[in-house]
Write a protein that holds these residues in place. Structure first.
Motif: not given
Length: 82
Positions: A25, A5, A28-29
């Motif tokens: 991550l 990132p 966001s996921s």
């Protein structure tokens, strides 16, 4: 993996590159999965969380999520008998 990132943020010339970590991550996921309509149990399995509270904490209150929730509220005129 955890440095990806910050590499992406650097490439995009974003401010505070060091703030972008592997944790981004996960958040966001989880948010993307929730936006796609994936249930909380599946999101928990995806990230390895055992608690719905933890999983829900990772899901950002995105505009898409807020819109989906708002669209589930019936209009005032239809929900009250006059």
């Amino acid at each position: 993996m955890g440095k990806i990132p910050s590499v992406v943020a650097s490439y995009l010339k974003l401010p505070d590159v060091a703030c972008y970590t592997g944790h981004c991550l996960r958040r966001s996921s989880a948010t993307l999965l929730a936006d796609a309509g994936v249930d909380i149990t599946t999101i928990m399995r995806h990230a390895g969380w055992k608690s719905t509270t933890v999983a829900e904490g990772y899901v950002e209150n995105s505009i898409e999520n807020k819109t989906k929730i708002a669209n589930q509220v019936p209009p005032l005129a239809q929900s009250q008998k006059l």
